[in-house]
Motif scaffolding. Structure first.
Motif, PDB file in Angstrom:
ATOM      1  N   LEU A 179      74.615 -25.036 -20.851  1.00  0.00           N
ATOM      2  CA  LEU A 179      73.428 -24.723 -20.058  1.00  0.00           C
ATOM      3  C   LEU A 179      73.322 -25.644 -18.846  1.00  0.00           C
ATOM      4  O   LEU A 179      73.836 -26.757 -18.872  1.00  0.00           O
ATOM      5  N   PRO A 180      72.670 -25.197 -17.763  1.00  0.00           N
ATOM      6  CA  PRO A 180      72.033 -23.892 -17.576  1.00  0.00           C
ATOM      7  C   PRO A 180      73.005 -22.733 -17.393  1.00  0.00           C
ATOM      8  O   PRO A 180      72.612 -21.577 -17.425  1.00  0.00           O
TER       9      PRO A 180
ATOM     10  N   ASP B 120      73.302 -20.203 -12.763  1.00  0.00           N
ATOM     11  CA  ASP B 120      71.880 -20.483 -13.039  1.00  0.00           C
ATOM     12  C   ASP B 120      71.568 -21.890 -12.515  1.00  0.00           C
ATOM     13  O   ASP B 120      71.714 -22.878 -13.230  1.00  0.00           O
TER      14      ASP B 120
ATOM     15  N   ARG C 228      65.942 -24.545 -20.318  1.00  0.00           N
ATOM     16  CA  ARG C 228      66.545 -23.346 -20.908  1.00  0.00           C
ATOM     17  C   ARG C 228      66.719 -23.518 -22.421  1.00  0.00           C
ATOM     18  O   ARG C 228      66.560 -22.565 -23.187  1.00  0.00           O
ATOM     19  N   TYR C 229      67.050 -24.722 -22.846  1.00  0.00           N
ATOM     20  CA  TYR C 229      67.299 -24.981 -24.269  1.00  0.00           C
ATOM     21  C   TYR C 229      66.016 -24.930 -25.088  1.00  0.00           C
ATOM     22  O   TYR C 229      65.954 -24.264 -26.125  1.00  0.00           O
TER      23      TYR C 229
ATOM     24  N   GLY D 222      62.736 -23.969 -24.017  1.00  0.00           N
ATOM     25  CA  GLY D 222      61.872 -22.828 -23.730  1.00  0.00           C
ATOM     26  C   GLY D 222      60.428 -23.217 -23.548  1.00  0.00           C
ATOM     27  O   GLY D 222      59.804 -22.914 -22.540  1.00  0.00           O
TER      28      GLY D 222
END
Length: 423
Positions: free
Chosen positions: A53-54, A58, A298-299, A301
């Motif tokens: 991530l991201p 992104d 992102r992880y 939320g």
């Protein structure tokens, strides 16, 4: 009957038994480590998804900024809003940085020393001396910062609901007392959480120094070992209500939530304090690692995502803490040669042995292949005046290794005790 009640013959027999157990322990050629509160590999694996991530393509935050570029000293808005939700505060009162909160703490104290903070009549380096309140047992890395700067560190005892407020109230009448360390939730190493009454008193008490600061290290704010997440006190809000809006620098981070070596750190404070900090931070650098901040958004939320991760950590840590406490009780409870805390969160257990024997316990453990944090490490200058406190860190080893290590530690505690009693 406790060990202290044994007659000479029974004590001699017991000492012979313990020495035999210790010789057997050394013969195992162990190599075990209980020195620091590092997350285990299992815990680090909980954040494995972060490594992807991201994700490619992104890299634009909610404000339309490319996180791969320079800028935005405050950190991206999404991570500040998410963490403000976790802490129950206004997102306008928090900034996001890199790594761990220790980095920001070092900045805050060092910059006050070099330049003075926004309430300082002069830089602290120009003061005749700087005194700093250190609740004990406490966090060794805190003490290392103030020791490195040459501050006079004044200890106050940690009680069951927080530090000794009467002692603090007296100390802050001295204008040379410029600050205090605090770990208010699941403290290091005791696991103690400050009561709301203690928090309100620290926020409201009169201090002689206008630039007095409390470094409020909320490193373990969500590190429960149970299913319960205790309420997090909005200490900055309490201080503002009490008329001391600039008193607290409140720190926290994701370091023991995701990956300890690549976390996101946070500073929650008054707008005046944040402006002062950012003014110097902008000279030191051009902005934090916003790619990592977006990855954490992102992880997780949202705040519930943070709590879901922490439930996994509790599932990993709680059985280890339970086994340590069980072994301490099984091996030492009846003899009353030690006492220990029973934390409901955090990373440590504080073990007090017979006065004058902590350093001997650590020495015996080392000779048996079990590395413990040095005796006195939870005190300024590593000087425990009673030579009784040892910090236990159960998080890193697997349960099987932890059981062996703690059984060995118990043997060392008993051997040091019988030696102290002259057997």
């Amino acid at each position: 009957m406790t060990l202290l009640d044994f007659d000479s013959d029974r004590l001699a027999d017991f000492a012979a038994q313990v020495r035999k157990e210790y010789d057997d322990l050394k013969a195992r050629n162990l190599k075990l480590d209980l020195t620091r509160g590092k997350p285990s590999s299992e815990q680090l694996d909980f954040g494995e998804a972060l490594l992807a991530l991201p994700g490619e393509g992104d890299h634009v935050d909610a404000d339309g900024q490319d996180v791969r570029n320079y800028g935005n000293l405050k950190g991206i808005r999404e991570i500040r809003e998410l963490w403000a939700e976790v802490l129950g505060i206004d997102a306008a009162d928090i900034i996001a940085g890199d790594a761990s909160s220790l980095n920001i703490m070092f900045d805050l104290v060092t910059w006050s020393y070099l330049f003075g903070n926004n309430d300082s009549p002069q830089p602290w380096r120009n003061e005749e001396k700087v005194r700093w309140i250190c609740p004990v047992p406490g966090y060794d890395r805190h003490f290392t910062i103030t020791e490195t700067l040459g501050f006079e560190m004044v200890t106050v005892p940690m009680l069951e609901d927080g530090p000794d407020l009467d002692a603090i109230r007296e100390l802050v009448q001295d204008p040379q007392v410029k600050g205090m360390w605090a770990v208010p939730m699941f403290g290091n190493p005791t696991g103690i959480t400050f009561s709301e009454e203690a928090c309100r008193e620290l926020a409201a008490m009169e201090t002689a120094a206008p630039d007095f600061r409390i470094v409020w290290d909320n490193a373990y704010a969500v590190h429960t070992l149970t299913e319960e997440f205790p309420p997090i006190v909005d200490i900055v809000g309490l201080a503002a209500e009490a008329g001391n809006p600039n008193r607290f620098w409140a720190l926290s981070s994701t370091s023991k939530i995701t990956h300890a070596g690549s976390g996101v750190s946070f500073l929650n404070s008054s707008q005046e304090n944040l402006d002062w900090y950012l003014g110097i931070a902008g000279v030191r650098g051009i902005g934090p690692n916003k790619v990592n901040q977006l990855a954490h958004v992102r992880y997780f939320g949202n705040a519930e995502g943070v709590r879901a991760v922490m439930r996994k950590h509790a599932g990993s840590l709680a059985p280890k803490f339970d086994r340590v406490l069980e072994i301490l009780e099984e091996r030492l409870g009846e003899y009353e040669v030690a006492r220990w805390t029973r934390p409901e969160g955090g990373y440590f257990i504080s073990l007090d042995v017979i006065d004058g024997t902590a350093s001997r316990v650590v020495e015996l453990a080392k000779e048996a292949g079990i590395a413990l944090t040095g005796a006195g490490s939870s005190f300024p200058h590593k000087d425990d005046p009673n030579n009784r406190n040892i910090r236990l860190a159960p998080s890193l080893p697997p349960v099987e290794e932890l059981e062996v290590a703690m059984d060995g530690v118990a043997t060392c505690v008993l051997l040091a005790a019988v030696e102290k009693l002259g057997a």
